[in-house]
Design a protein around this motif. Structure first.
Motif, PDB file in Angstrom:
ATOM      1  N   LYS A 100       2.117   1.229  -1.562  1.00 40.69           N
ATOM      2  CA  LYS A 100       1.086   0.278  -1.972  1.00 40.69           C
ATOM      3  C   LYS A 100      -0.282   0.665  -1.408  1.00 40.69           C
ATOM      4  O   LYS A 100      -1.257  -0.073  -1.566  1.00 40.69           O
ATOM      5  CB  LYS A 100       1.442  -1.132  -1.497  1.00 40.69           C
ATOM      6  CG  LYS A 100       2.700  -1.699  -2.137  1.00 40.69           C
ATOM      7  CD  LYS A 100       3.001  -3.095  -1.611  1.00 40.69           C
ATOM      8  CE  LYS A 100       4.247  -3.674  -2.236  1.00 40.69           C
ATOM      9  NZ  LYS A 100       4.581  -5.020  -1.697  1.00 40.69           N
ATOM     10  N   ASP A 101      -0.324   1.818  -0.729  1.00 50.04           N
ATOM     11  CA  ASP A 101      -1.531   2.225  -0.018  1.00 50.04           C
ATOM     12  C   ASP A 101      -2.549   2.876  -0.964  1.00 50.04           C
ATOM     13  O   ASP A 101      -2.677   4.092  -1.039  1.00 50.04           O
ATOM     14  CB  ASP A 101      -1.155   3.198   1.107  1.00 50.04           C
ATOM     15  CG  ASP A 101      -2.353   3.589   1.957  1.00 50.04           C
ATOM     16  OD1 ASP A 101      -3.424   2.944   1.813  1.00 50.04           O
ATOM     17  OD2 ASP A 101      -2.230   4.551   2.748  1.00 50.04           O
ATOM     18  N   THR A 102      -3.260   2.052  -1.698  1.00 50.14           N
ATOM     19  CA  THR A 102      -4.384   2.514  -2.509  1.00 50.14           C
ATOM     20  C   THR A 102      -5.447   1.432  -2.491  1.00 50.14           C
ATOM     21  O   THR A 102      -5.124   0.239  -2.584  1.00 50.14           O
ATOM     22  CB  THR A 102      -3.954   2.837  -3.959  1.00 50.14           C
ATOM     23  OG1 THR A 102      -5.112   3.194  -4.725  1.00 50.14           O
ATOM     24  CG2 THR A 102      -3.247   1.675  -4.618  1.00 50.14           C
ATOM     25  N   ARG A 103      -6.697   1.823  -2.341  1.00 49.50           N
ATOM     26  CA  ARG A 103      -7.785   0.835  -2.313  1.00 49.50           C
ATOM     27  C   ARG A 103      -9.057   1.453  -2.847  1.00 49.50           C
ATOM     28  O   ARG A 103      -9.227   2.671  -2.874  1.00 49.50           O
ATOM     29  CB  ARG A 103      -8.008   0.309  -0.892  1.00 49.50           C
ATOM     30  CG  ARG A 103      -8.649   1.307   0.062  1.00 49.50           C
ATOM     31  CD  ARG A 103      -8.794   0.734   1.456  1.00 49.50           C
ATOM     32  NE  ARG A 103      -9.413   1.674   2.381  1.00 49.50           N
ATOM     33  CZ  ARG A 103     -10.716   1.733   2.639  1.00 49.50           C
ATOM     34  NH1 ARG A 103     -11.538   0.900   2.030  1.00 49.50           N
ATOM     35  NH2 ARG A 103     -11.189   2.604   3.511  1.00 49.50           N
ATOM     36  N   GLN A 104      -9.954   0.579  -3.266  1.00 51.49           N
ATOM     37  CA  GLN A 104     -11.248   1.030  -3.772  1.00 51.49           C
ATOM     38  C   GLN A 104     -12.185   1.223  -2.592  1.00 51.49           C
ATOM     39  O   GLN A 104     -12.533   0.287  -1.877  1.00 51.49           O
ATOM     40  CB  GLN A 104     -11.818   0.022  -4.764  1.00 51.49           C
ATOM     41  CG  GLN A 104     -13.008   0.553  -5.537  1.00 51.49           C
ATOM     42  CD  GLN A 104     -13.496  -0.403  -6.593  1.00 51.49           C
ATOM     43  OE1 GLN A 104     -13.572  -1.602  -6.358  1.00 51.49           O
ATOM     44  NE2 GLN A 104     -13.837   0.109  -7.776  1.00 51.49           N
ATOM     45  N   LEU A 105     -12.595   2.463  -2.382  1.00 48.78           N
ATOM     46  CA  LEU A 105     -13.467   2.796  -1.260  1.00 48.78           C
ATOM     47  C   LEU A 105     -14.918   2.444  -1.566  1.00 48.78           C
ATOM     48  O   LEU A 105     -15.662   2.004  -0.674  1.00 48.78           O
ATOM     49  CB  LEU A 105     -13.334   4.289  -0.950  1.00 48.78           C
ATOM     50  CG  LEU A 105     -14.115   4.821   0.250  1.00 48.78           C
ATOM     51  CD1 LEU A 105     -13.488   4.302   1.541  1.00 48.78           C
ATOM     52  CD2 LEU A 105     -14.120   6.351   0.245  1.00 48.78           C
ATOM     53  N   GLY A 127      -1.305   9.145   4.845  1.00 48.15           N
ATOM     54  CA  GLY A 127       0.026   8.678   4.473  1.00 48.15           C
ATOM     55  C   GLY A 127       0.663   9.277   3.251  1.00 48.15           C
ATOM     56  O   GLY A 127       0.727  10.486   3.074  1.00 48.15           O
ATOM     57  N   TRP A 128       1.105   8.395   2.344  1.00 51.19           N
ATOM     58  CA  TRP A 128       1.935   8.726   1.201  1.00 51.19           C
ATOM     59  C   TRP A 128       1.066   9.133   0.002  1.00 51.19           C
ATOM     60  O   TRP A 128      -0.158   9.204   0.119  1.00 51.19           O
ATOM     61  CB  TRP A 128       2.819   7.532   0.835  1.00 51.19           C
ATOM     62  CG  TRP A 128       3.769   7.154   1.936  1.00 51.19           C
ATOM     63  CD1 TRP A 128       3.443   6.609   3.148  1.00 51.19           C
ATOM     64  CD2 TRP A 128       5.185   7.320   1.946  1.00 51.19           C
ATOM     65  NE1 TRP A 128       4.568   6.406   3.911  1.00 51.19           N
ATOM     66  CE2 TRP A 128       5.658   6.832   3.185  1.00 51.19           C
ATOM     67  CE3 TRP A 128       6.107   7.808   1.031  1.00 51.19           C
ATOM     68  CZ2 TRP A 128       7.010   6.829   3.527  1.00 51.19           C
ATOM     69  CZ3 TRP A 128       7.454   7.798   1.361  1.00 51.19           C
ATOM     70  CH2 TRP A 128       7.897   7.328   2.592  1.00 51.19           C
ATOM     71  N   THR A 129       1.730   9.367  -1.156  1.00 51.08           N
ATOM     72  CA  THR A 129       0.999   9.779  -2.356  1.00 51.08           C
ATOM     73  C   THR A 129       1.358   8.871  -3.531  1.00 51.08           C
ATOM     74  O   THR A 129       2.073   9.276  -4.455  1.00 51.08           O
ATOM     75  CB  THR A 129       1.321  11.253  -2.717  1.00 51.08           C
ATOM     76  OG1 THR A 129       1.234  12.057  -1.543  1.00 51.08           O
ATOM     77  CG2 THR A 129       0.345  11.788  -3.759  1.00 51.08           C
ATOM     78  N   PRO A 130       0.870   7.632  -3.518  1.00 54.38           N
ATOM     79  CA  PRO A 130       1.193   6.684  -4.606  1.00 54.38           C
ATOM     80  C   PRO A 130       0.275   6.870  -5.820  1.00 54.38           C
ATOM     81  O   PRO A 130      -0.643   6.073  -6.054  1.00 54.38           O
ATOM     82  CB  PRO A 130       0.988   5.326  -3.948  1.00 54.38           C
ATOM     83  CG  PRO A 130      -0.079   5.557  -2.931  1.00 54.38           C
ATOM     84  CD  PRO A 130       0.091   6.979  -2.450  1.00 54.38           C
TER      85      PRO A 130
END
Length: 423
Positions: A100-105, A127-130
């Motif tokens: 779930k680690d995605t955000r608008q920078l 971290g991961w690659t979602p």
């Protein structure tokens, strides 16, 4: 007294005119509204693998930051740009949380170059690659408006958050008909990453690029952002019918649709006397399909009589297959004073694609249909008036030549036999 009243009225009228002139002028009816600015979101992989130091002697993350800074300096003023990250925040081992680690920078909008560069400078591989969730988030960031929308995805590895297949996510985005293009860039990609990123790009009409050096990354991202500011024609979404009677009527233009495997779809075009209908269709194999497939574009009357057809077959060597046709409608006679009667031409688009049982067939394959109406040819003897290509005339000429040669050879043979018997 009367003169004084007239003078006061004139002064009031003059002040009112000046006030109206200072107010913003409303848009005149019929004038086009201001065009929306194109939107681009750079979506960057900040997963742990970006620490690898194998791009021009520096880490992949450092190369991406350098490219981003140079691209941000050159973004056209009319482009609304945003930045989204994936794998930038969660350092733990919980896969459910990491995916779930995605955000608008940086939000999509007018670009403040200093603020955007500062935000990029804070990034560290984590971290991961979602990829799938990041594409969904980026599509949501770009929603609204009718301008060009583009996601530029930069990653060094394939998605680590299955079963949410990023290729299927891209197909779902394309099936919505919102004209959102995803371009993908792979940093030193392996075969699996290359295949996945190619699939994502093909599903949305985007491009895939393999990147080995910082300059390549910078130049390609800059090119894609610049392309968003100068877009090509955008297809208009439509939906074909199962039969001609209820089919949508198309004007001259570029259209997009989705067609299931081995499906027939119908569209209608009104052709006036003296016009020539030119139509072409392209169907993209945006997923694994069986070899030996084809596409048919067929024009017929509303009563089902075929006018002309175009067909093409493929054997798995190409991802796009196309066909086209021409149909000139003869002009009215000069003595005919009646109103020109338009003819409704039914266009049928069919495909013979099939796929392995493991491949999802929903949504259907992307279809792009071009319709053009131009002045017909002056020469009524043009073979196109009969719905035939010029190749038919060559075939008829060959048949006649063969017939004449056969008759001549038969006469010579018969004469030789007669002479032989006489002697």
């Amino acid at each position: 007294m009367i003169t004084r009243k007239r003078l006061a009225a004139g002064v009031c009228g003059l002040l009112a005119a000046i006030a109206v002139g200072l107010l913003p002028t409303p848009a005149v009816a019929g004038e086009p509204a201001a065009k929306s600015s194109p939107k681009v979101e750079l979506t960057l992989d900040v997963s742990g693998s970006m620490r690898a130091r194998d791009i021009d002697g520096q880490s992949r993350m450092a190369a991406a930051k350098q490219a981003f800074n140079e691209v941000l300096d050159a973004v056209p003023d009319d482009v609304q740009l945003g930045i989204r990250t994936l794998g930038a925040n969660y350092r733990g081992e919980d896969r459910k949380v990491g995916c779930k680690d995605t955000r608008q920078l940086y939000p999509v909008g007018p670009l403040d170059r200093t603020e955007a560069k500062t935000a990029v400078a804070t990034l560290a591989p984590t971290g991961w690659t979602p990829i799938g969730p990041a594409l969904l988030g980026a599509a949501d960031d770009l929603k609204g408006g009718d301008a060009t929308r583009r996601i530029v995805l930069i990653t060094d590895g394939e998605d680590t958050c299955a079963p949410l297949d990023p290729c299927q996510v891209a197909r779902d985005i394309a099936a919505k008909g919102i004209h959102l293009t995803v371009d993908t860039l792979g940093l030193l990609p392996d075969a699996k990453t290359r295949n996945q990123l190619s699939c994502i790009a093909e599903a949305t009409g985007g491009t895939y690029t393999s990147v080995q050096h910082t300059k390549e990354l910078r130049d390609r991202v800059h090119q894609l952002v610049d392309r968003a500011a100068r877009p090509v024609a955008t297809p208009k979404p439509t939906e074909g019918a199962q039969q001609c009677a209820g089919a949508p009527e198309l004007k001259a233009g570029l259209y997009s649709d989705r067609e299931k495997f081995a499906e027939h779809r119908w569209y209608r075009v009104a052709v006036r006397p003296g016009q020539e209908l030119r139509a072409s269709v392209s169907i993209a194999a945006d997923r694994a399909v069986n070899n030996d497939y084809g596409v048919l574009l067929r024009a017929s009357t509303v009563h089902g009589r075929e006018i002309v057809r175009g067909a093409e077959a493929g054997d798995g060597r190409t991802d796009v297959i196309s066909s086209g046709l021409r149909y000139p409608k003869a002009p009215l006679a000069p003595s005919d004073d009646a109103e020109p009667a338009t003819e409704t031409v039914c266009l049928q688009v069919s495909n013979s694609f099939s796929a392995p049982a493991s491949v999802k067939t929903d949504p259907g394959l992307p279809v792009e249909l071009t319709v053009d109406l131009v002045d017909g040819p002056d020469d009524a003897s043009d073979a196109a008036f009969f719905g035939l290509g010029h190749g038919w005339w060559y075939l008829i000429a060959l048949v006649l030549t063969g017939l004449a040669a056969g008759l001549l050879w038969g006469w010579i043979s018969r004469w030789r036999v007669t002479v032989w018997r006489t002697n």
